[in-house]
Write a protein that holds these residues in place. Structure first.
Motif: not given
Length: 350
Positions: A205, A151-153, A131, A155-156, A148-149, A127
Motif C-alpha cells: 500500500c 489505498c483501496h479507496l 471501509v 483506487r476506487v 490498505p483500506a 466501497h
C-alpha cells in the motif's frame, strides 16, 4: 479535552471512519446528485411519516413478490444512511411508483436518468461503507488495515474514461478531501502498524521509497527498546567442577548469553511468509512470539490502537440507554454492572 490530551504521553489517532464519512458528505454537497437525492428524501418522508402510506407500500411489495421492508431515512450524522436510502429506493422502484399512483400527490419518483445516476453513486458508496465497517470493528485488529483500506479507496476513486462528468466531479472532490484529511492523520503510526501485521508486512500500500523508511523507523524503535531495557543484575556463577575443562565452560556461557542483533530480528521477521487475509494477527503473534520476542513487544503496542472511535461510541450509546432521566441516580458501579450485563447478554444471543 484537546488541551488535556496534549499533556498525556499518548499519540493522537483520529477516527478514520469519521474522515471517510465527512469526505462523502463534502462530495455530495452542491453535487450533480442533489436533485435525485432530494426526490429520494421526499419519497421516503412521504411513506415514513404516514402509517397508511406505509401499509400501501407493503401491499405493493407483496403484489410484486418482494420482501416487505420500510424505507431508510437519510440522517446527516448517521454513517452510510445515504447509501441505505438509495439502495432501498432502487430495490422498491416499481412498488413505490404504484403506491404513489394510488393518490394525487406532489411527490415524484426520480426519473430513469436520475436512477441511473444513483446506481453509479451506490456502487462507489458501497466501497466507503465497506471501509467504515471494516475499520469500525472491535473484535479484531483494525489499525493495521487503515493504509490498505485507504489505498483501496484511492483506487476506487480514480477517474476512468467511462466515467460521466458527474462521477468525475464526485471522485475528484472525494480524493482531494481525503488527501487533506490524511495529512492530519498519524501516518507514521499507521505505517508501523501495517508493517507489524503479518498480513500487510509487504507494505504494497506504500511506495518503495516509503517502505524502506518504515523499516528504518522500526529499526530505530527496536534500538530504543534495547537501550531502555533495564540491566540484568550480575549473577554469581557457581564454582565449576574441577573435572570439567575451563575452556568448555567459557564456550557454553558465551553461547547462552548471545542475543540477536536488531538487524537479525528484522530480517528474521521479514523472512516469514505472509499470513492470509482471513488470519488473525493476534493469533499469529501469539504463536510466533517466541521467535520474535522484541518485534512482538512492538506489535503488542501498535496493533492495540483502534482505527476508529466506533467501539467507544457503542459503549456510550449503551450507557445512554442505561442512564436516563428516570434513572439518573444510579451509582457509578451499578452503571458499570448494567453496561457489562447488556454486553454479555448481547454476546450470548449472538
Amino acid at each position: 479535552m484537546i488541551a488535556a490530551a496534549r499533556q498525556l504521553p499518548f499519540e493522537h489517532m483520529p477516527c478514520i471512519a469519521h474522515s471517510v464519512h465527512r469526505a462523502v458528505t463534502v462530495s455530495l454537497t452542491n453535487s450533480p446528485f442533489d436533485s435525485a437525492l432530494a426526490k429520494c428524501r421526499r419519497v421516503v418522508g412521504h411513506f415514513k411519516h404516514s402509517p397508511a402510506n406505509q401499509a400501501e407500500l407493503e401491499q405493493q411489495q407483496v403484489a410484486h413478490h418482494q420482501k416487505k421492508e420500510s424505507l431508510a431515512q437519510e440522517v446527516s450524522t448517521r454513517w452510510n444512511s445515504t447509501l441505505e436510502m438509495i439502495k432501498r429506493v432502487q430495490r422498491n422502484t416499481v412498488p413505490l411508483r404504484d403506491a404513489l399512483a394510488l393518490h394525487t400527490t406532489n411527490v415524484a419518483m426520480p426519473t430513469a436518468a436520475e436512477l441511473e445516476k444513483l446506481k453509479k453513486l451506490e456502487a462507489v458508496l458501497e466501497h466507503c461503507r465497506y471501509v467504515s465497517e471494516l475499520l469500525g470493528g472491535e473484535k479484531f485488529v483494525s489499525c493495521s488495515a487503515v493504509l490498505p483500506a485507504l489505498c483501496h479507496l484511492s483506487r476506487v476513486m480514480e477517474v476512468t474514461e467511462d466515467d460521466p462528468a458527474y462521477m468525475i466531479k464526485f471522485k475528484e472532490t472525494f480524493a482531494a478531501d481525503m488527501e487533506g484529511r490524511k495529512e492530519k492523520t498519524n501516518i507514521a503510526w499507521l505505517k508501523v502498524a501495517s508493517a507489524l501485521d503479518p498480513r500487510f508486512k509487504d507494505l504494497k500500500c506504500l511506495n518503495k521509497a516509503d517502505r524502506a523508511e518504515v523499516w528504518g523507523l522500526i529499526r530505530a524503535l527496536l534500538q530504543e527498546m534495547e537501550r531502555e531495557r533495564p540491566a540484568q543484575p550480575d549473577q554469581v556463577e557457581p564454582e565449576p567442577p574441577t573435572k570439567k575443562p575451563t575452556l568448555m565452560l567459557a564456550h557454553e556461557s558465551s553461547s547462552d548469553e548471545e542475543e540477536d542483533s536488531v538487524e537479525q530480528c528484522l530480517e528474521r521477521y521479514k523472512a516469514e511468509p505472509l499470513a492470509g487475509m482471513d488470519h488473525c494477527p493476534q493469533e499469529w503473534w501469539s504463536t510466533h512470539e517466541g521467535a520474535h520476542s522484541e518485534m512482538a513487544r512492538l506489535a503488542r503496542k501498535y496493533l492495540a490502537a483502534p482505527a476508529t472511535s466506533v467501539p467507544s461510541e457503542r459503549l456510550f450509546s449503551v450507557s445512554g440507554h442505561v442512564v436516563q432521566k428516570k434513572r439518573a441516580s444510579l451509582l457509578s458501579e451499578n452503571v458499570n454492572r448494567l453496561v457489562c450485563l447488556s454486553s454479555w447478554l448481547k454476546a450470548k444471543k449472538l
